[in-house]
Every structure is written in structure tokens, then in C-alpha cells.
Design a protein around this motif. Structure first.
Motif, short mmCIF file in Angstrom:
data_model
loop_
_atom_site.label_atom_id
_atom_site.label_comp_id
_atom_site.label_asym_id
_atom_site.label_seq_id
_atom_site.Cartn_x
_atom_site.Cartn_y
_atom_site.Cartn_z
N ASN A 162 0.38 -0.90 -0.32
CA ASN A 162 -0.30 0.02 0.00
C ASN A 162 1.31 1.22 0.25
OD1 ASN A 162 -2.28 -1.47 -0.43
ND2 ASN A 162 -2.73 -1.81 2.07
N TRP A 163 1.96 1.40 0.90
CA TRP A 163 3.11 2.12 0.82
C TRP A 163 3.54 2.42 -0.63
CZ3 TRP A 163 8.41 2.80 2.12
CH2 TRP A 163 9.15 3.98 2.04
N VAL A 164 3.94 1.83 -1.12
CA VAL A 164 4.45 2.04 -2.19
C VAL A 164 3.34 2.49 -3.71
CG1 VAL A 164 5.86 0.26 -4.52
CG2 VAL A 164 6.26 0.07 -2.09
N LYS A 165 2.47 1.50 -3.24
CA LYS A 165 1.01 2.55 -4.14
C LYS A 165 1.21 3.72 -4.45
CE LYS A 165 -1.56 -1.70 -4.86
NZ LYS A 165 -2.65 -2.21 -3.98
N ASP A 166 1.02 4.12 -2.59
CA ASP A 166 1.17 5.87 -2.97
C ASP A 166 1.76 5.91 -3.47
OD1 ASP A 166 0.23 8.33 -1.46
OD2 ASP A 166 1.53 7.53 0.05
N LEU A 167 3.91 5.73 -3.11
CA LEU A 167 5.11 6.57 -3.47
C LEU A 167 5.29 6.76 -4.76
CD1 LEU A 167 7.65 4.82 -1.37
CD2 LEU A 167 6.35 7.04 -0.76
N LYS A 168 3.77 5.76 -5.15
CA LYS A 168 4.30 5.74 -7.46
C LYS A 168 3.23 6.62 -6.99
CE LYS A 168 4.54 0.55 -8.38
NZ LYS A 168 3.93 -0.42 -8.59
N VAL A 169 2.78 6.84 -7.46
CA VAL A 169 1.51 8.57 -7.31
C VAL A 169 2.91 9.95 -6.92
CG1 VAL A 169 -0.05 9.90 -7.15
CG2 VAL A 169 -0.16 7.17 -7.34
N GLN A 170 3.03 9.78 -5.88
CA GLN A 170 3.83 10.63 -5.25
C GLN A 170 5.06 11.30 -5.89
OE1 GLN A 170 2.41 12.84 -3.03
NE2 GLN A 170 1.14 11.22 -2.09
N PHE A 171 5.76 10.40 -6.20
CA PHE A 171 7.36 9.93 -6.86
C PHE A 171 7.85 11.16 -8.16
CE2 PHE A 171 9.91 6.91 -3.86
CZ PHE A 171 10.20 7.58 -3.68
N LYS A 172 8.29 11.86 -8.04
CA LYS A 172 9.16 12.77 -9.69
C LYS A 172 9.33 12.17 -10.88
CE LYS A 172 9.30 17.36 -7.52
NZ LYS A 172 10.85 17.65 -7.13
N GLN A 173 8.75 11.97 -11.79
CA GLN A 173 9.19 11.17 -13.25
C GLN A 173 9.52 11.63 -13.87
OE1 GLN A 173 10.53 7.66 -13.03
NE2 GLN A 173 9.64 7.88 -10.76
#
Ligand code: FMN
Length: 173
Positions: A162-173
Motif C-alpha cells: 500500500n505504501w509503494v502504491k502511494d509513493l508511485k503517485v508521489q515520486f516525480k518522474q
């Protein structure tokens, strides 16, 4: 051409439980985001600043303190400008043995990087844990992900997913 910004996960390669969690986190990001593992025991300012998105693995040691290897980097960290960096923190703790300092190191590191201009992401609900107090808390959320491999090992997998799901949205690509 798509330019990918660099994402790194900083943890002690000598800490078995923290390393296992790091490997699971890297797996969860794959194949969408490539995460570079960095040994937090041999950090330099230059290496730290070469990443745009940073995941810092900060277990709590010594009754509410940072581990030695992070503590040694703190003076350098205090001199850095982290504006433009997106940072997420996870840390192992033990809520049964250390209910008054549960996951404190996550809070110590969160404060340090926030005060130096980083955008802190990946806050999580403190529901489902039982402890007295934690410096990782802001309101009813942890300022990162707190894993308890000693008293709640079976919950870690879903917490990481669940944490990584959130981080995928938050991290700048
Ligand atoms: C001496 C000692 C002190 C600890 N102090 C705390 C503490 O204050 N708060 C906490 O949540 N966990 C505490 N822990 C539990 C560790 O965070 C836990 O064992 C964790 O899994 C360590 O991860 P690592 O071995 O990957 O560094 C402590 C463990 C030891 C051995």
C-alpha cells in the motif's frame, strides 16, 4: 525521449530485517520505477544529492534514537539544502518492547529533512498498531511507514504494498 529522474533507497546493507524490507519495496516498484540501492553506511553529501526521489530506511535503535550510521551523517545532512527533493521514510521498530519510543527514528529523520526543504511523502495511518507514544506521529498518522517485523511480521507485506502504491503517485518522474 523520456528523462527519468533518479530514485534511490538508502539503507544499511548490514541490517538483515531492514534490508529484507528494502528488497520488498524495490520489488513492488518494479517494473514501473527503477530504484537504486545505496548503502547508508557509506554515504556522502554528493551521493545523497544526486537523487531526486529518496527512500530512507531508518530503524529505531537505543530507545528512541537513530542508528549509528544515520547519526554519523546528521551533521552533513544539517548543511544540505533539500529543496526539490521528494523523500519517503520507513523504519523498523518494536511496539511491544519499546511502546514509548515506537518508531521514533522515523520522526527524527522526518523533521530533519523537512526543515531542510524536502517534500516529505508516504505518510501512513497509525491504525492497527498498539503503543504509548511515538515521535513518528503527526496527528493520527506516521510521517512514513513503520514496520514491526518482531511483533507484527505478517502485516508488513500489505503495509509495504500500500505504501509503494502511494509513493508511485508521489515520486516525480
Ligand atoms: C537495544 C535496542 C533498542 C531498541 N530501541 C527501540 C526503540 O526505541 N523503538 C522501537 O520502535 N524499536 C526499538 N528497537 C527495535 C528495533 O528497531 C528492531 O529490532 C528493528 O527490527 C531493528 O532493525 P534493524 O536490525 O534492521 O536495524 C530496539 C532494539 C534494540 C536491540
Amino acid at each position: 525521449m523520456k528523462i527519468m529522474s533518479k530514485t534511490g533507497i538508502f539503507y544499511s546493507f548490514n541490517s538483515i530485517k531492514t534490508s529484507k524490507a528494502a528488497e520488498k519495496i524495490i520489488q513492488e516498484f518494479s517494473p514501473d520505477i527503477n530504484i537504486l540501492p545505496v548503502n547508508a553506511e557509506v554515504l556522502t553529501e554528493e551521493l545523497f544529492l544526486s537523487f531526486t526521489n529518496l527512500i530512507l530506511a531508518v530503524p529505531t535503535w537505543f530507545d528512541g534514537e537513530l542508528p549509528n550510521y544515520w547519526d554519523e551523517f546528521v551533521p552533513a545532512l544539517e548543511d544540505l539544502n533539500l529543496t526539490g527533493k521528494t523523500i519517503a521514510i520507513y523504519g523498523l521498530g518494536n511496539q511491544v518492547e519499546y511502546p514509548e519510543n515506537f518508531g521514533d527514528a522515523v520522526g527524527i529523520m522526518a523533521k530533519l529533512v523537512q526543515e531542510r526543504g524536502a517534500k516529505l511523502v508516504g505518510f501512513t495511518s497509525a491504525e492497527g498498531y498498539a503503543f504509548e507514544s511515538s515521535r513518528a506521529l503527526t496527528g493520527d498518522q506516521f510521517m512514513g511507514l513503520v514496520l514491526d517485523q518482531e511483533t507484527q511480521p505478517r502485516l508488513s507485506k500489505d503495509r509495504i504494498t500500500n505504501w509503494v502504491k502511494d509513493l508511485k503517485v508521489q515520486f516525480k518522474q
